[in-house]
Scaffold this motif. Structure first.
Motif, mmCIF file in Angstrom:
data_model
loop_
_atom_site.group_PDB
_atom_site.id
_atom_site.type_symbol
_atom_site.label_atom_id
_atom_site.label_comp_id
_atom_site.label_asym_id
_atom_site.label_seq_id
_atom_site.Cartn_x
_atom_site.Cartn_y
_atom_site.Cartn_z
ATOM 1 N N ASP A 121 -13.209 -65.548 26.005
ATOM 2 C CA ASP A 121 -13.572 -66.396 24.869
ATOM 3 C C ASP A 121 -12.251 -66.787 24.214
ATOM 4 N N SER A 124 -11.696 -71.868 20.969
ATOM 5 C CA SER A 124 -12.717 -71.753 19.932
ATOM 6 C C SER A 124 -12.323 -72.307 18.555
ATOM 7 N N ASN A 126 -12.456 -74.527 15.052
ATOM 8 C CA ASN A 126 -13.515 -74.812 14.097
ATOM 9 C C ASN A 126 -13.667 -76.309 13.960
ATOM 10 N N HIS A 135 -5.292 -71.794 16.901
ATOM 11 C CA HIS A 135 -6.163 -72.128 18.017
ATOM 12 C C HIS A 135 -5.353 -72.600 19.217
ATOM 13 N N TYR A 161 -15.819 -71.086 22.466
ATOM 14 C CA TYR A 161 -16.875 -70.753 21.496
ATOM 15 C C TYR A 161 -16.623 -71.553 20.222
ATOM 16 N N TYR A 309 -21.022 -65.038 10.599
ATOM 17 C CA TYR A 309 -20.162 -65.081 11.788
ATOM 18 C C TYR A 309 -20.473 -63.917 12.733
ATOM 19 N N ASP A 313 -21.906 -63.726 16.593
ATOM 20 C CA ASP A 313 -21.157 -63.083 17.672
ATOM 21 C C ASP A 313 -21.983 -62.002 18.360
ATOM 22 N N GLN A 337 -8.474 -61.114 12.709
ATOM 23 C CA GLN A 337 -9.886 -60.809 12.953
ATOM 24 C C GLN A 337 -10.096 -59.442 13.596
HETATM 25 N N1 ARG Z 1 -13.790 -70.100 15.489
HETATM 26 C C1 ARG Z 1 -13.193 -68.842 15.154
HETATM 27 C C2 ARG Z 1 -12.018 -69.042 14.220
HETATM 28 O O1 ARG Z 1 -11.385 -70.050 14.277
HETATM 29 C C3 ARG Z 1 -12.693 -68.118 16.358
HETATM 30 C C4 ARG Z 1 -13.786 -67.657 17.265
HETATM 31 C C5 ARG Z 1 -13.347 -66.535 18.131
HETATM 32 N N2 ARG Z 1 -14.368 -66.079 19.011
HETATM 33 C C6 ARG Z 1 -15.389 -65.339 18.631
HETATM 34 N N3 ARG Z 1 -16.306 -65.042 19.539
HETATM 35 N N4 ARG Z 1 -15.531 -64.885 17.423
HETATM 36 O O2 ARG Z 1 -11.716 -68.190 13.417
#
Ligand code: ARG
Length: 566
Positions: A121, A124, A126, A135, A161, A309, A313, A337
């Motif tokens: 993954d 991903s 936003n 990213h 994702y 979120y 997930d 994260q």
């Molecule tokens: N879109 C999320 C962000 O920018 C990252 C996603 C990462 N992948 C996941 N399965 N949570 O913070």
């Protein structure tokens, strides 16, 4: 090859002690501190201790075992409790070169991943926000890990994702309804949408009610309100176009673009399961799961019923387990994260599933420009597409001065500019913050992607000068240190790939390629390659060709294209 020799000696000795003494002894084959003592060295203390026989007897026995093997060794030298071994450099070199020249780009393929599936993954981004530098890191690191894993025989499945769901869309929609204008937005969607988003945050500081409205708007989306979903769909498509430009430039592809929104109708059953298993608990109207002393509880449902979120997930990981049957799932996501993924693992454990340890957060540090993080929230945005374009422009300028007659300048500048960005990132160990200097990264010398490409191009042009064959090489030539240094590095390529794969660390490979290029360029400065003597010329050309093969393949695995000219 050197690793194989070490492994073979180790295996043979262990087998010998097992068969003849019925004893399991672990043998270590190491490199002596001083290279003058030998190329490899085997300490025998442990064998003496276990078998209780005099040292000389043990040492002689072991030497006999090793000598029976068909290995390119020159001398076995017992010194005290050590057996020091010198390779026959010329024989070893010939084996390494034959191996590389015959396998070509398949050299370094490994089977450690055979029969295993890894889901990745990464990227991903936003939706409705400018593609962030974080990213970009995720995209490049994830892409390279995927390629390295494939080289090791893993079956990979890569998922983008998309962050296409969540309260931020509520904010977006509220901002759009209040201040947006479709026509205006269509002229420059992401920038206009980003401005709206920034404006929302500014105004919400003054007027907290806006946050409330945004939550309501998101709830409407979750309840599948067609008007809201249509708006959302439009924003999603426009944003994807921007990401796609970046993927096209980088040559990155995905097997799936199932983003957060895809799981909108798959969360209820997970929440239900949490409830049935007695894990869900009410806390000020919200639904949470306690995760013990070590971490804060996971917020599963907001008091207004909105999902989070982590809820998405959670639904996603179950779906993926069922659909892709992974043995491992990698989340290439920034350090910030860390807690999120610890919580995700813990939740799965608490639900009684045994695959929590198959979840791995492939973390990475911040990307700094001039020591500062780049944020999108406050409108302090570095447009990545522009950064990539700038790198390409700088590369073009360099090419104009260095090689003005070059054909396909555009194409090549693109490959060089991208190499600068990608390598500038991947040479850093991913877990740490990385300072990125664009001008420095585009240079053709120093620790850069273009330097590696340039080394490859230099070799390609040498190889065009004369035909060559491995059948008639001057083997003795490889005993010279500046030749043998290259052989040693070439021979370490397969183990380097495996290390990069098991540590999920492209930097291991990136650093290796720098050493190889430096070593080759040193050789190039000391030695005329296209010499009169045919046998020596063949040796030089074969060695150069092998370096080119490994460099090209290494670059490919980092997601960088190799060139024939630049
Ligand atoms: N879109 C999320 C962000 O920018 C990252 C996603 C990462 N992948 C996941 N399965 N949570 O913070």
């Amino acid at each position: 090859m050197i690793d194989q020799i070490k492994q073979q000696i180790k295996n043979e000795l262990q087998k010998y002690y097992l068969v003849n003494y019925n004893t399991e002894i672990s043998i270590v084959v190491e490199e002596p501190k001083d290279a003058k003592l030998g190329d490899i060295s085997i300490p025998m203390f442990s064998v003496v201790k276990i078998l209780r026989k005099p040292m000389p007897e043990i040492v002689n026995e072991a030497i006999e075992v090793i000598q029976k093997l068909d290995l390119p060794l020159e001398k076995l030298n017992p010194v005290g409790a050590f057996i020091n071994i010198f390779f026959s450099k010329s024989l070893l070199a010939m084996e390494v070169l034959k191996d590389i020249l015959s396998k070509s780009q398949n050299y370094g393929n490994s089977s450690i991943g055979e029969g295993k599936r890894i889901t990745l993954d990464y990227s991903s981004p936003n939706i409705a926000k400018t593609f962030s530098i974080g990213h970009l890191r995720s995209t490049m690191i994830g892409n390279s890990i995927k390629l390295i894993l494939q080289k090791c025989g893993f079956q990979t499945y890569s998922i983008n994702y998309l962050g296409d769901w969540g309260t931020q869309f509520g904010k977006m929609i509220v901002a759009y309804q209040k201040w947006g204008n479709k026509e205006e937005i269509m002229k420059d969607p992401i920038n206009r949408l980003t401005e709206l988003y920034v404006r929302f945050h500014k105004e919400a500081e003054e007027n907290p009610k806006l946050e409330e409205e945004a939550r309501e708007a998101f709830l409407k989306m979750e309840q599948k309100d067609p008007k809201y979903l249509e708006l959302w769909q439009w924003i999603r498509e426009e944003s994807l176009k921007e990401s796609q430009q970046i993927y096209d430039l980088l040559g990155v592809t995905f097997d799936s673009y199932k983003g957060e929104a895809f799981y909108n109708d798959k969360m209820d059953s997970v929440v239900e399961e949490l409830k049935i298993k007695g894990l869900l608990k009410e806390d000020q109207g919200a639904q949470i799961v306690d995760l013990g002393e070590d971490m804060p509880p996971a917020l599963i449902k907001r008091s207004d019923g909105g999902s989070l979120y982590i809820t998405r997930d959670l639904a996603a990981v179950f779906y993926r387990k069922k659909e892709y049957h992974f043995d491992k799932i990698l989340y290439v996501v920034g350090n910030e994260q860390k807690l999120h993924f610890q919580q995700l693992k813990k939740l799965i454990e608490k639900m009684g599933y045994d695959f929590a340890d198959q979840i791995e957060h492939i973390n990475f540090g911040l990307y700094l420009t001039n020591g500062k993080k780049v944020a999108t929230r406050k409108g302090n945005v570095t447009k990545l597409y522009d950064v990539l374009q700038t790198a390409i422009r700088l590369a073009k300028e360099l090419i104009e001065t260095k090689n003005p007659k070059l054909e396909n300048k555009e194409e090549i500048a693109k490959a060089v500019g991208i190499a600068a960005i990608v390598f500038g990132d991947l040479k850093n160990y991913r877990g740490l913050d990385a300072e990125f200097n664009l001008e420095q990264s585009v240079k053709f010398e120093g620790q850069t992607g273009p330097y590696l490409q340039y080394t490859g191009v230099r070799i390609a042009s040498i190889l065009k000068e004369k035909p060559y064959t491995i059948a008639q090489c001057e083997k003795k030539q490889f005993e010279l240190p500046h030749y043998f240094d290259i052989i040693k590095l070439l021979s370490a390529f397969p183990s380097t790939i495996e290390k990069a794969a098991t540590e999920y660390a492209p930097s291991v490979l990136a650093k290796y390629l720098l050493s190889l290029a430096q070593c080759f360029n040193k050789f190039y400065s000391l030695e005329k390659i296209n010499v009169e003597d045919e046998a020596i010329r063949n040796s030089n050309f074969c060695l150069s060709k092998a370096v080119r093969i490994v460099l090209n393949e290494g670059l490919r695995l980092l997601g960088i294209s190799y060139l024939n000219e630049m």
